[in-house]
Design an enzyme around this catalytic site. Structure first.
Site, short mmCIF file in Angstrom:
data_model
loop_
_atom_site.label_atom_id
_atom_site.label_comp_id
_atom_site.label_asym_id
_atom_site.label_seq_id
_atom_site.Cartn_x
_atom_site.Cartn_y
_atom_site.Cartn_z
N ASP A 42 0.85 -1.18 0.00
CA ASP A 42 0.00 0.00 0.00
C ASP A 42 0.90 1.25 0.00
O ASP A 42 2.10 1.16 0.25
CB ASP A 42 -0.89 -0.05 1.24
CG ASP A 42 -1.86 1.10 1.30
OD1 ASP A 42 -2.50 1.39 0.27
OD2 ASP A 42 -1.97 1.74 2.37
N ASP A 44 -0.27 5.17 0.95
CA ASP A 44 -0.49 6.14 2.01
C ASP A 44 -0.52 5.44 3.37
O ASP A 44 -1.26 4.48 3.56
CB ASP A 44 -1.80 6.91 1.78
CG ASP A 44 -1.74 8.33 2.33
OD1 ASP A 44 -0.87 8.60 3.18
OD2 ASP A 44 -2.56 9.15 1.92
MG MG Z 1 -2.94 3.06 3.43
#
Ligand code: MG
Length: 402
Positions: A42, A44
């Protein structure tokens, strides 16, 4: 946490937990960069947070690559193109090329291509990332219902207005297939949480009475697209959110690493339902370079010894041991104690540096008490008696349990 060790490509990768399962808080005697060939990572909360780089992320990613692990970046964001995401990563000190990035727009386009003939018109309610992805699979982006779209594809775009939403609603009402890149209700910004794609999907759902096919995390289409594009044989999902990253891993039976650099804290983890429990846990991406300890829960068939907390053991006690910590739930109250030397569970924990303590266990990374607490808390919840109170004195890693 120790350093990264010598970069050396390891050919003998394979799942260390049984059958490569996503069983929560499993042991991995090998460091994760040895056990898995691809990290589905992932962005962010893992690599950056808003406009700030997450500490240790760029060096850990570079070291993982040097060690032979491929790192690809998997995002629910359908607005940016892979090229734009790669350039953004580079600005955080993480070199990346567009093929290192897999977006929900690409997964949405793949789902559409499987359902529609080549060249079919698709009304794009989203930004450039979505338009490019539709073009790339041989479909034809359009903007109005008069162009007779066979499908509507919807992704986040801050420039969406009432007129564009209305075109999409008319097309859906006319029978167009409706695919949504993701259903995230909000998007994090410097000013707080703003309405996300899921909120705009909800508006069209209300207006049309229809349901979209959702492809982004935690749904499986984006995960499958990530595995397909990366060629992963032993993928490891790496993320900061339980309801997207970890849930997508659990749903697909893929092992996962939760890092605590994003939105999820120890209290969220303790309260996690079965669909949201990670396989491995670490403070940050340096956890890729650690083996992970076993966590043994009583009732698993391997009752830890010496776990009584006053008054002797009771049949409704739930306890778990990890490293040198025992967590116990009695009468819905979670307490901790130091494990005696006989209570250490059998798993070992290695590091790339090979640093082990005298008894064969590496130093606690500060999260063993939390691992024990989560395992005991989850077992208690699964038996219908969740944790409702916590001991006032908290061990390391458990101060923020809420
Ligand atoms: Mg995230």
């Amino acid at each position: 946490m120790t350093g990264y060790g010598n970069p050396a490509v390891t050919e003998s990768r394979g799942p260390m937990c049984p059958m490569g399962s996503s069983h929560p808080l499993s042991a991995s005697p090998s460091v994760l960069v040895d056990a898995f060939d691809v990290a589905l990572m992932d962005l962010d909360g893992v690599v950056y947070r808003g406009s700030e780089a997450v500490p240790h992320a760029s060096r850990a990613i570079a070291s993982a690559r040097a060690h032979g692990m491929r790192v690809v970046f998997v995002t629910n964001n359908a607005l940016r193109t892979p090229d734009e995401v790669a350039r953004r990563l580079a600005s955080f000190g993480v070199p990346a090329v567009p093929t290192d990035v897999i977006t929900s727009a690409q997964a949405a386009a793949r789902v559409l291509a499987a359902r529609l003939p080549g060249g079919a018109a698709v009304l794009v309610l989203g930004g450039r990332g979505l338009r490019d992805a539709v073009n790339d699979v041989g479909l034809r982006p359009v903007a109005t219902v008069e162009e007779q779209p066979a499908a509507v594809v919807q992704g986040f775009d801050p420039d969406i207005d009432y007129a564009r939403l209305s075109e999409a609603a008319l097309a859906i009402r006319a029978g167009a297939v409706w695919v949504a890149s993701n259903a995230d209700a909000t998007v994090p910004t410097e000013r707080g949480l703003m309405p996300g794609n899921g909120s705009l999907v909800a508006m069209l759902r209300t207006a049309t009475g229809s349901e979209p096919i959702v492809v982004g995390k935690p749904e499986r289409a984006l995960h499958e697209e990530s595995v397909r594009r990366s060629g992963a044989r032993y993928p490891l999902v790496v993320g900061d959110r339980l309801d997207t990253d970890i849930s997508s891993a659990v749903r697909s039976g893929t092992p996962s690493l939760l890092v605590l650099t994003g939105v999820v804290g120890p209290g969220d983890l303790l309260r996690a339902e079965p669909l949201y429990r990670p396989t491995y846990l670490s403070a940050d991406l340096r956890g890729l370079f650690a083996g992970h300890p076993s966590v043994v829960v009583n009732g698993d068939g391997v009752p830890p010894q010496g776990v009584e907390v006053g008054g002797g053991p009771r049949s409704d006690d739930v306890s778990a041991v990890c490293g040198s910590w025992v967590a116990q739930v009695r009468d819905s109250t979670l307490t901790w104690r130091r494990a005696g030397p006989t209570t250490r569970a059998g798993g070992t924990r290695g590091t790339v540096d090979g640093v082990l303590s005298a008894d064969g266990m590496p130093p606690d990374d500060g999260l063993d008490a939390l691992r024990a607490a989560c395992a005991a808390g989850w077992a208690a919840a699964d038996r219908g008696a969740p944790v409702r109170a916590l001991a006032g004195t908290r061990p390391p890693g458990c101060a923020d349990l809420g």
